[in-house]
Design an enzyme around this catalytic site. Structure first.
Site, PDB file in Angstrom:
ATOM      1  N   ARG A 161       0.877 -14.223   1.824  1.00  0.00           N
ATOM      2  CA  ARG A 161       0.236 -14.167   3.138  1.00  0.00           C
ATOM      3  C   ARG A 161      -1.134 -14.849   3.079  1.00  0.00           C
ATOM      4  O   ARG A 161      -1.947 -14.536   2.227  1.00  0.00           O
ATOM      5  CB  ARG A 161       0.110 -12.701   3.601  1.00  0.00           C
ATOM      6  CG  ARG A 161       1.459 -12.101   3.978  1.00  0.00           C
ATOM      7  CD  ARG A 161       1.343 -10.651   4.373  1.00  0.00           C
ATOM      8  NE  ARG A 161       1.217  -9.772   3.240  1.00  0.00           N
ATOM      9  CZ  ARG A 161       1.236  -8.420   3.327  1.00  0.00           C
ATOM     10  NH1 ARG A 161       1.366  -7.846   4.495  1.00  0.00           N
ATOM     11  NH2 ARG A 161       1.132  -7.687   2.248  1.00  0.00           N
ATOM     12  N   LYS A 178      -3.347 -15.036  -5.157  1.00  0.00           N
ATOM     13  CA  LYS A 178      -4.104 -14.708  -6.367  1.00  0.00           C
ATOM     14  C   LYS A 178      -3.112 -14.337  -7.464  1.00  0.00           C
ATOM     15  O   LYS A 178      -1.923 -14.150  -7.174  1.00  0.00           O
ATOM     16  CB  LYS A 178      -5.104 -13.596  -6.102  1.00  0.00           C
ATOM     17  CG  LYS A 178      -4.487 -12.243  -5.847  1.00  0.00           C
ATOM     18  CD  LYS A 178      -5.607 -11.228  -5.860  1.00  0.00           C
ATOM     19  CE  LYS A 178      -5.106  -9.849  -5.631  1.00  0.00           C
ATOM     20  NZ  LYS A 178      -6.151  -8.868  -5.705  1.00  0.00           N
ATOM     21  N   CYS A 214      -5.325  -9.309   3.360  1.00  0.00           N
ATOM     22  CA  CYS A 214      -6.418  -8.452   3.847  1.00  0.00           C
ATOM     23  C   CYS A 214      -7.644  -9.212   4.347  1.00  0.00           C
ATOM     24  O   CYS A 214      -7.991  -9.119   5.525  1.00  0.00           O
ATOM     25  CB  CYS A 214      -6.817  -7.467   2.762  1.00  0.00           C
ATOM     26  SG  CYS A 214      -5.510  -6.260   2.467  1.00  0.00           S
ATOM     27  N   VAL A 263       0.825  -1.209   0.000  1.00  0.00           N
ATOM     28  CA  VAL A 263       0.000   0.000   0.000  1.00  0.00           C
ATOM     29  C   VAL A 263       0.864   1.265   0.000  1.00  0.00           C
ATOM     30  O   VAL A 263       0.653   2.182  -0.793  1.00  0.00           O
ATOM     31  CB  VAL A 263      -0.967  -0.004   1.208  1.00  0.00           C
ATOM     32  CG1 VAL A 263      -1.615   1.363   1.400  1.00  0.00           C
ATOM     33  CG2 VAL A 263      -2.049  -1.047   0.976  1.00  0.00           C
ATOM     34  N   LYS A 307     -14.184   0.479   5.759  1.00  0.00           N
ATOM     35  CA  LYS A 307     -13.145  -0.403   5.211  1.00  0.00           C
ATOM     36  C   LYS A 307     -13.392  -1.858   5.624  1.00  0.00           C
ATOM     37  O   LYS A 307     -13.391  -2.769   4.799  1.00  0.00           O
ATOM     38  CB  LYS A 307     -11.767   0.081   5.680  1.00  0.00           C
ATOM     39  CG  LYS A 307     -10.624  -0.846   5.334  1.00  0.00           C
ATOM     40  CD  LYS A 307     -10.435  -1.003   3.832  1.00  0.00           C
ATOM     41  CE  LYS A 307      -9.477  -2.138   3.528  1.00  0.00           C
ATOM     42  NZ  LYS A 307      -9.322  -2.407   2.119  1.00  0.00           N
ATOM     43  N   LEU A 314      -7.313  -0.613  -2.667  1.00  0.00           N
ATOM     44  CA  LEU A 314      -6.659  -1.220  -3.837  1.00  0.00           C
ATOM     45  C   LEU A 314      -6.536  -2.731  -3.671  1.00  0.00           C
ATOM     46  O   LEU A 314      -6.548  -3.246  -2.555  1.00  0.00           O
ATOM     47  CB  LEU A 314      -5.278  -0.598  -4.068  1.00  0.00           C
ATOM     48  CG  LEU A 314      -4.180  -0.732  -3.009  1.00  0.00           C
ATOM     49  CD1 LEU A 314      -3.555  -2.100  -2.977  1.00  0.00           C
ATOM     50  CD2 LEU A 314      -3.108   0.318  -3.264  1.00  0.00           C
TER      51      LEU A 314
HETATM   52  N1  LIG Z   1      -1.984  -5.259   0.676  1.00  0.00           N
HETATM   53  C1  LIG Z   1      -3.172  -4.860   0.284  1.00  0.00           C
HETATM   54  O1  LIG Z   1      -3.690  -5.284  -0.748  1.00  0.00           O
HETATM   55  C2  LIG Z   1      -3.932  -3.834   1.095  1.00  0.00           C
HETATM   56  C3  LIG Z   1      -5.057  -3.221   0.536  1.00  0.00           C
HETATM   57  C4  LIG Z   1      -5.744  -2.277   1.294  1.00  0.00           C
HETATM   58  C5  LIG Z   1      -5.343  -2.001   2.585  1.00  0.00           C
HETATM   59  N2  LIG Z   1      -4.261  -2.646   3.112  1.00  0.00           N
HETATM   60  C6  LIG Z   1      -3.843  -2.284   4.467  1.00  0.00           C
HETATM   61  O2  LIG Z   1      -2.715  -1.431   4.386  1.00  0.00           O
HETATM   62  C7  LIG Z   1      -1.811  -1.691   5.456  1.00  0.00           C
HETATM   63  C8  LIG Z   1      -0.446  -2.027   4.901  1.00  0.00           C
HETATM   64  O3  LIG Z   1      -0.544  -3.240   4.199  1.00  0.00           O
HETATM   65  P1  LIG Z   1       0.614  -3.750   3.238  1.00  0.00           P
HETATM   66  O4  LIG Z   1       0.114  -4.964   2.562  1.00  0.00           O
HETATM   67  O5  LIG Z   1       1.105  -2.608   2.416  1.00  0.00           O
HETATM   68  O6  LIG Z   1       1.745  -4.133   4.332  1.00  0.00           O
HETATM   69  P2  LIG Z   1       3.246  -4.577   4.071  1.00  0.00           P
HETATM   70  O7  LIG Z   1       3.544  -5.575   5.117  1.00  0.00           O
HETATM   71  O8  LIG Z   1       3.432  -4.943   2.633  1.00  0.00           O
HETATM   72  O9  LIG Z   1       4.094  -3.244   4.337  1.00  0.00           O
HETATM   73  C9  LIG Z   1       4.188  -2.628   5.577  1.00  0.00           C
HETATM   74  C10 LIG Z   1       5.507  -1.868   5.620  1.00  0.00           C
HETATM   75  O10 LIG Z   1       5.532  -1.071   6.803  1.00  0.00           O
HETATM   76  C11 LIG Z   1       6.852  -1.066   7.314  1.00  0.00           C
HETATM   77  N3  LIG Z   1       6.846  -0.652   8.723  1.00  0.00           N
HETATM   78  C12 LIG Z   1       6.482  -1.374   9.816  1.00  0.00           C
HETATM   79  N4  LIG Z   1       6.600  -0.623  10.925  1.00  0.00           N
HETATM   80  C13 LIG Z   1       7.042   0.601  10.530  1.00  0.00           C
HETATM   81  C14 LIG Z   1       7.345   1.804  11.218  1.00  0.00           C
HETATM   82  N5  LIG Z   1       7.195   1.912  12.539  1.00  0.00           N
HETATM   83  N6  LIG Z   1       7.777   2.869  10.506  1.00  0.00           N
HETATM   84  C15 LIG Z   1       7.934   2.762   9.165  1.00  0.00           C
HETATM   85  N7  LIG Z   1       7.669   1.650   8.460  1.00  0.00           N
HETATM   86  C16 LIG Z   1       7.212   0.590   9.136  1.00  0.00           C
HETATM   87  C17 LIG Z   1       7.327  -2.482   7.076  1.00  0.00           C
HETATM   88  O11 LIG Z   1       8.729  -2.569   7.134  1.00  0.00           O
HETATM   89  C18 LIG Z   1       6.751  -2.757   5.678  1.00  0.00           C
HETATM   90  O12 LIG Z   1       7.650  -2.396   4.654  1.00  0.00           O
HETATM   91  C19 LIG Z   1      -2.454  -2.812   6.280  1.00  0.00           C
HETATM   92  O13 LIG Z   1      -3.177  -2.250   7.333  1.00  0.00           O
HETATM   93  C20 LIG Z   1      -3.376  -3.472   5.295  1.00  0.00           C
HETATM   94  O14 LIG Z   1      -4.477  -4.095   5.918  1.00  0.00           O
HETATM   95  C21 LIG Z   1      -3.550  -3.538   2.397  1.00  0.00           C
END
Ligand SMILES: NC(=O)c1ccc[n+]([C@@H]2O[C@H](COP(=O)([O-])OP(=O)(O)OC[C@H]3O[C@@H](n4cnc5c(N)ncnc54)[C@H](O)[C@@H]3O)[C@@H](O)[C@H]2O)c1
Length: 433
Positions: A328, A321, A261, A12, A205, A154
């Site tokens: 995950r 997918k 998610c 994201v 959400k 997304l």
């Molecule tokens: N992946 C998806 O398709 C999607 C879609 C919509 C919403 N979300 C939501 O968005 C959020 C992020 O999901 P994601 O899939 O991008 O996660 P991700 O695990 O791919 O990325 C998270 C990132 O945050 C970093 N991080 C952790 N702690 C940190 C800190 N204190 N300071 C700075 N960086 C830090 C990690 O190192 C990692 O790179 C989640 O809450 C998820 O539910 C995800």
């Protein structure tokens, strides 16, 4: 042009940062993972997402996107700070907010000017208020800030298109000016903007993800009935989907939902309901139906191969997918575990997820070619509906297999054609089994 800081460069955060930069803003993207930032500075992406590599490089070159591990550097000039860190499931199903908490504290300690803090992570209802408390307490001296919820919708695999053309932008804040400013940032996306309070935005959400998961579990339950009564669930979905009240998306029966998610968000919503003394009956069933898919597919392939002990089973696809390397909560992980417990040996091929999958599935053999993978297998399961599996040379596939057994967990093949070609074929919910 706005100055934006994005905290977290995962699926994201990196997409958010790159897209806002592409819209002409100046973005500094920050992560605590030094390796990720080091690689991004060299142009190496931490994740596989179609189009992301080119988008990031173009905006770095234009000077609109940069990467850092320093909070002080990232928020020095920022008017907006997006929190896009992970919110995984804790053991009890509750969302684990440790990364959000750490990000909020670091922002508070390093901000030097008024800031709009935007929660893009999916967070339990009430988290926006909690983040505001954390920031207030962690600030060395009071500097005005506003916490706004702007959940992300997304999908991995089409993240850039989804970000740039969302169905809607949801903004949660009771502070009129902050909400307006965040709305302004999103105006170039030309999507309907829903401005509401923080808690309602957070709920929108979870409600959206849980509803989509419900649609899929509903179709999977229906698929089982279709097999018993002789109906074809794929045609049923098509027939239902023309009805605008139902919609045609997320009606695919198969091996169920996974990923980063739906599983954690449905669990977290059920947990929140439980905390408030409500029994989340629909959500619990949605999760149960989904988990059972992973067992049923193993039972079916066991029947088709005359028992799994000593058999070699090939998996087409490992990612949860297509068009992502995200493993995950991928159904493949449970499927491999159940197959292994039943005594089968597993081989697999996935176009992009094998590097990520290797440490998670150390005992399976992986191949760089789907036909090589199928060589000598007693049966194969289509686990992920990658496009390249849809046009496989089925004669070649058949000649490679020890026994022509195909369990199509994503309904990508035509049952009549497969049977006419001499395959022992089974889809999901496609008439009498
Ligand atoms: N992946 C998806 O398709 C999607 C879609 C919509 C919403 N979300 C939501 O968005 C959020 C992020 O999901 P994601 O899939 O991008 O996660 P991700 O695990 O791919 O990325 C998270 C990132 O945050 C970093 N991080 C952790 N702690 C940190 C800190 N204190 N300071 C700075 N960086 C830090 C990690 O190192 C990692 O790179 C989640 O809450 C998820 O539910 C995800």
């Amino acid at each position: 042009m706005k100055q934006i800081c994005v905290v977290g460069v995962g699926y994201v955060g990196l997409v958010t940062g790159a897209c806002f930069a592409d819209l002409g803003n100046k973005v500094v993207a920050l992560d605590v993972n030094e390796k990720r930032i080091e690689n991004l500075k060299k142009g190496v992406m931490p994740i596989y997402e179609p189009g992301l590599d080119e988008l990031v490089k173009r905006n770095v070159k234009a000077g609109r996107l940069s990467f850092t591990t320093s909070y002080a550097e990232a928020i020095k000039d920022a008017e907006y700070a997006f929190i896009a860190v992970g919110t995984p499931s804790a053991d009890n199903g509750e969302a684990d907010l440790q990364y959000v908490e750490a990000a909020a504290k670091s922002i508070a300690k390093n901000m030097s000017a008024p800031l709009i803090i935007i929660n893009k992570s999916t967070v339990p209802i009430g988290t926006g208020d909690w983040v505001a408390d954390i920031v207030t307490k962690a600030q060395p001296k009071p500097i005005p800030f506003w916490v706004v919820s702007c959940p992300e919708f997304l999908r991995e695999g089409s993240a850039i298109g989804d970000f740039m053309s969302p169905h809607r932008t949801v903004i949660g804040s009771l502070h009129h000016d902050a909400a307006e400013k965040v709305a302004h940032l999103h105006l170039p996306l030309r999507a309907p903007i829903v401005i509401t309070d923080l808690r309602t935005a957070e709920m929108i959400k979870y409600a959206s993800n849980a509803f989509l998961a419900t649609k899929i579990s509903f179709m999977n339950e229906l698929a089982d009935l279709c097999e018993l009564v002789g109906a074809d669930v794929k045609e049923v979905a098509a027939g239902m989907g023309y009805d605008a009240r139902i919609g045609r998306h997320f009606l695919e029966a198969g091996l169920g939902w996974g990923g980063s998610c739906f599983p954690k968000d449905v669990k977290a919503l059920a947990f929140m309901a439980g905390e408030k003394g409500l029994e989340p009956r629909i959500l619990n069933s949605v999760m149960d139906v989904n988990y059972d898919r992973r067992l049923e597919v193993v039972e079916h392939i066991g029947k088709m191969t005359g028992g799994l002990k000593g058999k070699t089973i090939g998996l087409f696809g490992l990612a949860f997918k297509p068009n992502t390397d995200d493993m995950r909560e991928a159904p493949s992980i449970d499927i491999v575990r159940h197959l292994t417990e039943a005594g089968a040996k597993i081989r697999a091929y996935d176009p992009v997820a094998m590097d990520v999958a290797r440490p998670l599935l150390p005992d399976i053999e992986m191949f760089d070619d789907p036909y090589e993978m199928a060589k000598g297998c007693d049966g194969v399961i289509v686990v992920t509906e990658w496009n390249e599996f849809k046009q496989l040379d089925l004669d070649q596939l058949k000649s490679m297999l020890k026994k022509p057994v195909v369990l199509d967990g994503r309904n990508i093949y035509d049952p009549e054609r497969m049977k006419a070609m001499g395959f022992a074929y089974r889809g999901i919910g496609r008439g009498m089994s």
